[in-house]
Design a protein around this motif. Structure first.
Motif, mmCIF file in Angstrom:
data_model
loop_
_atom_site.group_PDB
_atom_site.id
_atom_site.type_symbol
_atom_site.label_atom_id
_atom_site.label_comp_id
_atom_site.label_asym_id
_atom_site.label_seq_id
_atom_site.Cartn_x
_atom_site.Cartn_y
_atom_site.Cartn_z
ATOM 1 N N PRO A 1 0.858 -1.130 -0.064
ATOM 2 C CA PRO A 1 -0.279 -0.016 -0.258
ATOM 3 C C PRO A 1 1.079 1.230 -0.012
ATOM 4 N N GLU A 2 0.252 2.294 -0.695
ATOM 5 C CA GLU A 2 0.982 3.701 -0.466
ATOM 6 C C GLU A 2 0.604 4.634 0.719
ATOM 7 N N LYS A 3 -0.471 4.171 1.356
ATOM 8 C CA LYS A 3 -0.691 4.876 2.546
ATOM 9 C C LYS A 3 -1.038 4.045 3.964
ATOM 10 N N LEU A 4 -0.540 4.417 4.982
ATOM 11 C CA LEU A 4 -0.724 3.726 6.209
ATOM 12 C C LEU A 4 -2.163 3.244 6.394
ATOM 13 N N GLU A 5 -2.885 4.050 6.423
ATOM 14 C CA GLU A 5 -4.384 3.755 6.533
ATOM 15 C C GLU A 5 -4.890 2.720 5.965
ATOM 16 N N THR A 6 -4.402 2.424 4.612
ATOM 17 C CA THR A 6 -4.759 1.310 3.965
ATOM 18 C C THR A 6 -4.306 0.267 4.209
ATOM 19 N N ALA A 7 -3.033 0.106 4.272
ATOM 20 C CA ALA A 7 -2.267 -0.919 5.310
ATOM 21 C C ALA A 7 -3.012 -1.458 6.378
ATOM 22 N N TYR A 8 -3.491 -0.302 7.252
ATOM 23 C CA TYR A 8 -4.079 -0.839 8.510
ATOM 24 C C TYR A 8 -5.598 -1.616 8.120
ATOM 25 N N GLN A 9 -6.147 -0.910 7.084
ATOM 26 C CA GLN A 9 -7.635 -1.491 6.768
ATOM 27 C C GLN A 9 -7.244 -3.053 6.426
ATOM 28 N N ILE A 10 -6.278 -3.146 5.541
ATOM 29 C CA ILE A 10 -6.070 -4.454 4.782
ATOM 30 C C ILE A 10 -5.905 -5.267 6.092
ATOM 31 N N ALA B 1 -1.195 -10.101 7.861
ATOM 32 C CA ALA B 1 -0.204 -9.726 8.533
ATOM 33 C C ALA B 1 0.573 -8.745 7.975
ATOM 34 N N ILE B 2 1.188 -7.799 8.662
ATOM 35 C CA ILE B 2 2.244 -6.831 8.175
ATOM 36 C C ILE B 2 3.701 -7.539 8.235
ATOM 37 N N LEU B 3 4.278 -7.393 7.182
ATOM 38 C CA LEU B 3 5.782 -7.871 7.074
ATOM 39 C C LEU B 3 6.804 -6.935 7.282
ATOM 40 N N GLY B 4 7.785 -6.993 8.081
ATOM 41 C CA GLY B 4 8.930 -6.128 8.282
ATOM 42 C C GLY B 4 10.176 -6.597 7.670
ATOM 43 N N GLY B 5 11.130 -6.941 8.112
ATOM 44 C CA GLY B 5 12.257 -7.670 7.546
ATOM 45 C C GLY B 5 12.236 -8.999 7.256
ATOM 46 N N CYS B 6 11.175 -9.722 8.017
ATOM 47 C CA CYS B 6 10.915 -11.234 7.917
ATOM 48 C C CYS B 6 12.059 -11.944 8.357
ATOM 49 N N ALA B 7 13.106 -11.623 8.794
ATOM 50 C CA ALA B 7 14.032 -12.483 9.653
ATOM 51 C C ALA B 7 13.467 -13.610 10.473
ATOM 52 N N PHE B 8 12.747 -13.217 11.489
ATOM 53 C CA PHE B 8 12.058 -14.137 12.394
ATOM 54 C C PHE B 8 11.147 -14.937 11.886
ATOM 55 N N LEU B 9 10.367 -14.545 10.845
ATOM 56 C CA LEU B 9 9.283 -15.395 10.062
ATOM 57 C C LEU B 9 10.015 -16.637 9.390
ATOM 58 N N LYS B 10 11.124 -16.285 8.834
ATOM 59 C CA LYS B 10 11.668 -17.560 8.223
ATOM 60 C C LYS B 10 12.168 -18.658 9.293
ATOM 61 N N MET B 11 12.100 -18.511 10.436
ATOM 62 C CA MET B 11 12.459 -19.392 11.412
ATOM 63 C C MET B 11 11.150 -20.347 12.090
ATOM 64 N N GLY B 12 9.856 -20.089 11.332
ATOM 65 C CA GLY B 12 8.911 -20.404 12.051
ATOM 66 C C GLY B 12 8.171 -20.896 10.814
ATOM 67 N N SER B 13 6.609 -21.335 11.043
ATOM 68 C CA SER B 13 5.959 -22.031 9.979
ATOM 69 C C SER B 13 4.543 -21.370 10.060
ATOM 70 N N LYS B 14 4.140 -20.421 9.256
ATOM 71 C CA LYS B 14 3.108 -19.550 9.389
ATOM 72 C C LYS B 14 2.326 -19.516 8.082
ATOM 73 N N ARG B 15 0.923 -19.494 8.007
ATOM 74 C CA ARG B 15 0.209 -19.296 6.673
ATOM 75 C C ARG B 15 -0.216 -18.032 6.885
ATOM 76 N N ILE B 16 -0.011 -16.858 5.934
ATOM 77 C CA ILE B 16 -0.492 -15.597 5.977
ATOM 78 C C ILE B 16 -1.377 -15.367 4.649
ATOM 79 N N GLY B 17 -2.513 -15.001 5.149
ATOM 80 C CA GLY B 17 -3.571 -14.761 4.055
ATOM 81 C C GLY B 17 -3.115 -13.449 2.967
ATOM 82 N N THR B 18 -3.201 -12.299 3.611
ATOM 83 C CA THR B 18 -2.399 -11.257 2.647
ATOM 84 C C THR B 18 -1.311 -10.608 3.446
ATOM 85 N N ALA B 19 -0.216 -10.542 3.084
ATOM 86 C CA ALA B 19 0.955 -9.821 3.749
ATOM 87 C C ALA B 19 0.863 -8.566 3.232
ATOM 88 N N ILE B 20 1.234 -7.713 4.172
ATOM 89 C CA ILE B 20 1.233 -6.120 3.660
ATOM 90 C C ILE B 20 2.648 -5.991 4.095
#
Length: 127
Positions: free
Chosen positions: A10-19, A27-46
């Motif tokens: 998204p181009e706007k923070l409000e849009t990201a929050y609504q999604i 889920a909101i994605l950051g650097g994803c460093a810790f996601l790589k160590m787990g097992s998770k199913r994410i619908g829409t990654a933001i």
């Protein structure tokens, strides 16, 4: 490993929050460093990378740090090294390696609330 059904930038923070609120497994994605160590199913990654949230700046006597700022940026930023006896750079300096610190973000570190996070302790002390 994690799996994504969809990815949005998204181009706007409000849009990201609504999604994020639209479905429980979004889920909101950051650097994803810790996601790589787990097992998770994410619908829409933001992906927040288009929101200009990577910054360190001084405004009216306060230092502002954006959620997408990497731990490496905290470590090497002159303003932070010269403020508060360098407590923020010192709190991240010994985390694994430079490549890891380049991908881990401040926002993800705070959101995850890892008990081993010296960064959270340093941020709380400076509040």
């Amino acid at each position: 490993m994690f799996t994504l059904s969809d990815l949005v930038q998204p181009e706007k923070l409000e849009t990201a929050y609504q999604i994020l609120l639209d479905k429980k497994n979004n889920a909101i994605l950051g650097g994803c460093a810790f996601l790589k160590m787990g097992s998770k199913r994410i619908g829409t990654a933001i992906d927040l990378s288009n929101l200009n949230l990577s910054y360190i700046k001084e405004t009216n006597g306060f230092i502002e740090i954006g959620a997408m700022t990497s731990l490496r940026d905290l470590e090497i930023h002159a303003l932070l090294n010269n403020s508060f006896n360098g407590v923020l750079p010192k709190s991240v300096r010994n985390i694994i390696g430079v490549q890891f610190r380049n991908s881990v973000t401040v926002g993800a570190s705070v959101y995850a609330k890892y008990g081993f996070s010296d960064l959270i302790t340093a941020l709380l002390a400076l509040e």
